[in-house]
Design a protein around this motif. Structure first.
Motif, mmCIF file in Angstrom:
data_model
loop_
_atom_site.group_PDB
_atom_site.id
_atom_site.type_symbol
_atom_site.label_atom_id
_atom_site.label_comp_id
_atom_site.label_asym_id
_atom_site.label_seq_id
_atom_site.Cartn_x
_atom_site.Cartn_y
_atom_site.Cartn_z
ATOM 1 N N CYS A 137 11.051 -34.865 -11.149
ATOM 2 C CA CYS A 137 11.855 -35.969 -11.049
ATOM 3 C C CYS A 137 11.943 -36.523 -12.395
ATOM 4 O O CYS A 137 10.852 -36.303 -13.187
ATOM 5 N N LEU A 138 12.975 -37.282 -12.724
ATOM 6 C CA LEU A 138 12.970 -38.038 -14.063
ATOM 7 C C LEU A 138 12.039 -38.965 -14.300
ATOM 8 O O LEU A 138 11.686 -39.450 -15.427
ATOM 9 N N ASP A 139 11.383 -39.553 -13.141
ATOM 10 C CA ASP A 139 10.533 -40.857 -13.101
ATOM 11 C C ASP A 139 9.495 -40.762 -14.355
ATOM 12 O O ASP A 139 8.709 -39.941 -14.378
ATOM 13 N N SER A 140 9.329 -42.056 -14.984
ATOM 14 C CA SER A 140 8.579 -41.966 -16.132
ATOM 15 C C SER A 140 6.998 -42.399 -15.602
ATOM 16 O O SER A 140 6.093 -42.073 -16.377
ATOM 17 N N ARG A 141 6.887 -42.252 -14.565
ATOM 18 C CA ARG A 141 5.495 -42.300 -13.705
ATOM 19 C C ARG A 141 4.798 -41.012 -13.460
ATOM 20 O O ARG A 141 3.778 -40.947 -12.885
ATOM 21 N N VAL A 142 5.605 -40.050 -13.674
ATOM 22 C CA VAL A 142 5.017 -38.666 -13.375
ATOM 23 C C VAL A 142 4.975 -37.719 -14.703
ATOM 24 O O VAL A 142 5.772 -37.165 -15.300
ATOM 25 N N PRO A 143 3.692 -38.031 -15.349
ATOM 26 C CA PRO A 143 3.742 -37.429 -16.885
ATOM 27 C C PRO A 143 3.098 -35.932 -16.251
ATOM 28 O O PRO A 143 2.101 -35.629 -16.062
ATOM 29 N N VAL A 183 9.038 -27.735 -18.359
ATOM 30 C CA VAL A 183 9.023 -28.604 -17.622
ATOM 31 C C VAL A 183 10.670 -29.015 -17.611
ATOM 32 O O VAL A 183 11.201 -29.290 -18.532
ATOM 33 N N ALA A 184 11.255 -28.935 -16.320
ATOM 34 C CA ALA A 184 12.705 -29.365 -16.089
ATOM 35 C C ALA A 184 12.587 -30.613 -15.307
ATOM 36 O O ALA A 184 12.071 -30.706 -14.471
ATOM 37 N N ARG A 185 13.512 -31.687 -16.001
ATOM 38 C CA ARG A 185 13.559 -33.031 -15.000
ATOM 39 C C ARG A 185 14.842 -33.231 -14.938
ATOM 40 O O ARG A 185 15.530 -33.500 -15.754
ATOM 41 N N VAL A 186 15.031 -33.973 -13.714
ATOM 42 C CA VAL A 186 16.087 -34.556 -13.374
ATOM 43 C C VAL A 186 15.998 -35.290 -12.353
ATOM 44 O O VAL A 186 14.922 -35.373 -11.256
ATOM 45 N N ALA A 187 16.591 -36.514 -12.145
ATOM 46 C CA ALA A 187 16.347 -37.605 -10.772
ATOM 47 C C ALA A 187 16.534 -36.853 -9.423
ATOM 48 O O ALA A 187 17.501 -36.164 -9.398
ATOM 49 N N CYS A 199 9.711 -42.653 -4.790
ATOM 50 C CA CYS A 199 11.133 -41.968 -5.797
ATOM 51 C C CYS A 199 12.329 -42.932 -5.544
ATOM 52 O O CYS A 199 12.946 -43.127 -4.399
ATOM 53 N N GLY A 200 12.650 -43.466 -6.909
ATOM 54 C CA GLY A 200 14.008 -44.285 -6.815
ATOM 55 C C GLY A 200 15.106 -43.447 -6.458
ATOM 56 O O GLY A 200 16.084 -43.994 -5.614
ATOM 57 N N ALA A 201 15.371 -42.163 -6.667
ATOM 58 C CA ALA A 201 16.335 -41.454 -6.217
ATOM 59 C C ALA A 201 16.414 -41.290 -4.758
ATOM 60 O O ALA A 201 17.437 -41.104 -4.134
ATOM 61 N N ILE A 202 15.115 -41.206 -4.166
ATOM 62 C CA ILE A 202 15.102 -40.791 -2.734
ATOM 63 C C ILE A 202 15.593 -42.335 -1.928
ATOM 64 O O ILE A 202 16.478 -42.153 -1.001
ATOM 65 N N LYS A 203 15.125 -43.161 -2.652
ATOM 66 C CA LYS A 203 15.290 -44.493 -1.883
ATOM 67 C C LYS A 203 16.947 -44.967 -1.857
ATOM 68 O O LYS A 203 17.494 -45.161 -1.139
ATOM 69 N N SER A 204 17.529 -44.642 -3.245
ATOM 70 C CA SER A 204 18.944 -44.742 -3.425
ATOM 71 C C SER A 204 19.945 -43.937 -2.420
ATOM 72 O O SER A 204 20.794 -44.299 -1.922
ATOM 73 N N ALA A 205 19.301 -42.500 -2.229
ATOM 74 C CA ALA A 205 20.062 -41.676 -1.275
ATOM 75 C C ALA A 205 19.926 -42.125 0.035
ATOM 76 O O ALA A 205 20.999 -42.347 0.757
ATOM 77 N N ILE A 206 18.954 -42.680 0.487
ATOM 78 C CA ILE A 206 18.810 -43.257 1.857
ATOM 79 C C ILE A 206 19.725 -44.561 1.837
ATOM 80 O O ILE A 206 20.395 -44.743 2.857
ATOM 81 N N ASP A 207 19.708 -45.340 0.923
ATOM 82 C CA ASP A 207 20.579 -46.638 1.038
ATOM 83 C C ASP A 207 21.855 -46.603 0.515
ATOM 84 O O ASP A 207 22.567 -47.369 0.411
ATOM 85 N N ASN A 208 22.176 -45.134 0.447
ATOM 86 C CA ASN A 208 23.766 -44.708 0.250
ATOM 87 C C ASN A 208 24.468 -45.338 -1.129
ATOM 88 O O ASN A 208 25.458 -46.027 -0.925
ATOM 89 N N VAL A 209 23.589 -45.550 -2.130
ATOM 90 C CA VAL A 209 23.871 -46.104 -3.472
ATOM 91 C C VAL A 209 25.214 -45.318 -3.832
ATOM 92 O O VAL A 209 25.213 -44.054 -4.005
ATOM 93 N N LEU A 269 25.099 -37.316 -7.932
ATOM 94 C CA LEU A 269 23.752 -36.495 -7.835
ATOM 95 C C LEU A 269 22.968 -37.059 -6.512
ATOM 96 O O LEU A 269 22.221 -36.020 -6.015
ATOM 97 N N LEU A 270 23.200 -38.023 -6.318
ATOM 98 C CA LEU A 270 22.384 -38.510 -4.885
ATOM 99 C C LEU A 270 23.048 -37.875 -3.651
ATOM 100 O O LEU A 270 22.338 -37.629 -2.554
ATOM 101 N N SER A 271 24.299 -37.251 -3.781
ATOM 102 C CA SER A 271 24.843 -36.424 -2.362
ATOM 103 C C SER A 271 24.020 -35.218 -2.473
ATOM 104 O O SER A 271 23.990 -34.679 -1.345
ATOM 105 N N LYS A 272 23.239 -34.814 -3.447
ATOM 106 C CA LYS A 272 22.677 -33.446 -3.233
ATOM 107 C C LYS A 272 21.297 -33.873 -2.581
ATOM 108 O O LYS A 272 20.425 -32.653 -2.396
ATOM 109 N N ILE A 273 20.987 -35.100 -2.478
ATOM 110 C CA ILE A 273 19.700 -35.405 -1.696
ATOM 111 C C ILE A 273 20.114 -35.648 -0.177
ATOM 112 O O ILE A 273 19.124 -35.385 0.834
ATOM 113 N N LYS A 274 21.216 -35.758 0.242
ATOM 114 C CA LYS A 274 21.578 -36.297 1.545
ATOM 115 C C LYS A 274 21.331 -35.329 2.643
ATOM 116 O O LYS A 274 20.971 -35.531 3.764
#
Length: 242
Positions: free
Chosen positions: A92-98, A112-116, A148-158, A166-171
Motif C-alpha cells: 500500500c501507499l501508506d507512509s506507516r509501512v516502511p 517495491v511497488a506501491r499503490v493505495a 488501511c485508509g483505502a480499505i476504510k474508504s472503500a467500505i464507506d463508499n467514498v 481506485l476504490l472500485s478495485k477493492i469493492k
C-alpha cells in the motif's frame, strides 16, 4: 566570553565524535545487512521457498526491534551496474509501512511497488512481470496492512476524483466478506481486518488471472505469489494462505 563559547562547542563536538566512533565500533558485522540478494550468482541459487524464509526471518528481526543497519555507500557502488532482488513487494501507499525496514533490507534487496490499497492494474502487472521475468525475483508478496485508509474508504463508499475508480478495485473484497458476523463498518476493527485480508487475496487472484506470464512462472515453480498483512502495532508480518 566568545573564546569560552568556542571552547565549549569544540569540546562538545569532540565528545560527540568520540561517541559516534564508539557506537560504530560496537556494531558487529552480523548487525549490518548483508548482500543476500545483491549478486546475480546468489540470486540464481535462491528458490522461492528460500526467499520466503529469508523474508520471514528478517521481519522477525525487525519486529524484535533490531536496528536496520545498512552500509549504504557500499551498496550504492556495488548495485550501480545491476540489480538482482530476491522478491517484489506490492504494498500500500501508506507512509506507516516502511517496506525495506519491515523486511530488514537495503538497497538492491527488494523491488517495491506501491499503490493505495495494494491493488493491481495493468501498470502494476507490468512492473511485477519485469521484476520476475526480466530481473529474476523469486517471490511476489502482496502486502496489506492494519488501519488501511483505502480499505476504510472503500467500505464507506467514498467518491472523490480518481480515488473513486481506485476504490472500485477493492469493492470485490468487500463482497467476499458478506458472511462476516458482526457490524460491517469501517469502525469495526474485525471487519476492517477481514476486508483487508480478502483484498490481499483478491489482488493475488487478479495477478494470476490477468498475467498469463506470471501464472505460468508460478505453475512451473519459478516463483511464488503470496499474501500477507502487516500489523503496525507489533511490526509483525502475518503470512496468509489462499
Amino acid at each position: 566570553m566568545k573564546g569560552l563559547i568556542v571552547i565549549v562547542i569544540s569540546t562538545t563536538m569532540i565528545t560527540c565524535t568520540k561517541k559516534n566512533e564508539e557506537e560504530q565500533q560496537n556494531i558487529s558485522k552480523k548487525e549490518i545487512i548483508d548482500k543476500q540478494f545483491l549478486t546475480e550468482k546468489k540470486q540464481s541459487k535462491l528458490t522461492p521457498d528460500t526467499v520466503l524464509e529469508i523474508l520471514k526471518a528478517r521481519n522477525k528481526e525487525f519486529s524484535n526491534d533490531n536496528l536496520t543497519i545498512r552500509n549504504t555507500s557500499k551498496r550504492i557502488r556495488k548495485s550501480s551496474l545491476g540489480q538482482f532482488p530476491g522478491a517484489v513487494i506490492l504494498s500500500c501507499l501508506d507512509s506507516r509501512v516502511p517496506v525495506e525496514d519491515i523486511f530488514h533490507s537495503g538497497i538492491g534487496d527488494l523491488f517495491v511497488a506501491r499503490v493505495a490499497g495494494n491493488i493491481s492494474n495493468e501498470d502494476i502487472l507490468g512492473s511485477l512481470e519485469f521484476a520476475c521475468k526480466v530481473s529474476g525475483a523469486k517471490v511476489i508478496l502482496v502486502l496489506g496492512h492494519e488501519h488501511c485508509g483505502a480499505i476504510k474508504s472503500a467500505i464507506d463508499n467514498v467518491e472523490l476524483g480518481n480515488i473513486t475508480a481506485l476504490l472500485s478495485k477493492i469493492k470485490p473484497a468487500i463482497e467476499k466478506t458478506n458472511d462476516f458476523k458482526g457490524e460491517k463498518s469501517s469502525v469495526n476493527p474485525g471487519y476492517l481486518e477481514a476486508v483487508t485480508k480478502a483484498n490481499v487475496l483478491h489482488t493475488i487472484s487478479n495477478i494470476r488471472n490477468n498475467s498469463p506470464l506470471l501464472k505460468e512462472m508460478e505453475s512451473k515453480g519459478k516463483i511464488k505469489i503470496v499474501g500477507a498483512e502487516y500489523h503496525m502495532e507489533t511490526g509483525n508480518v502475518e503470512f496468509l494462505s489462499d
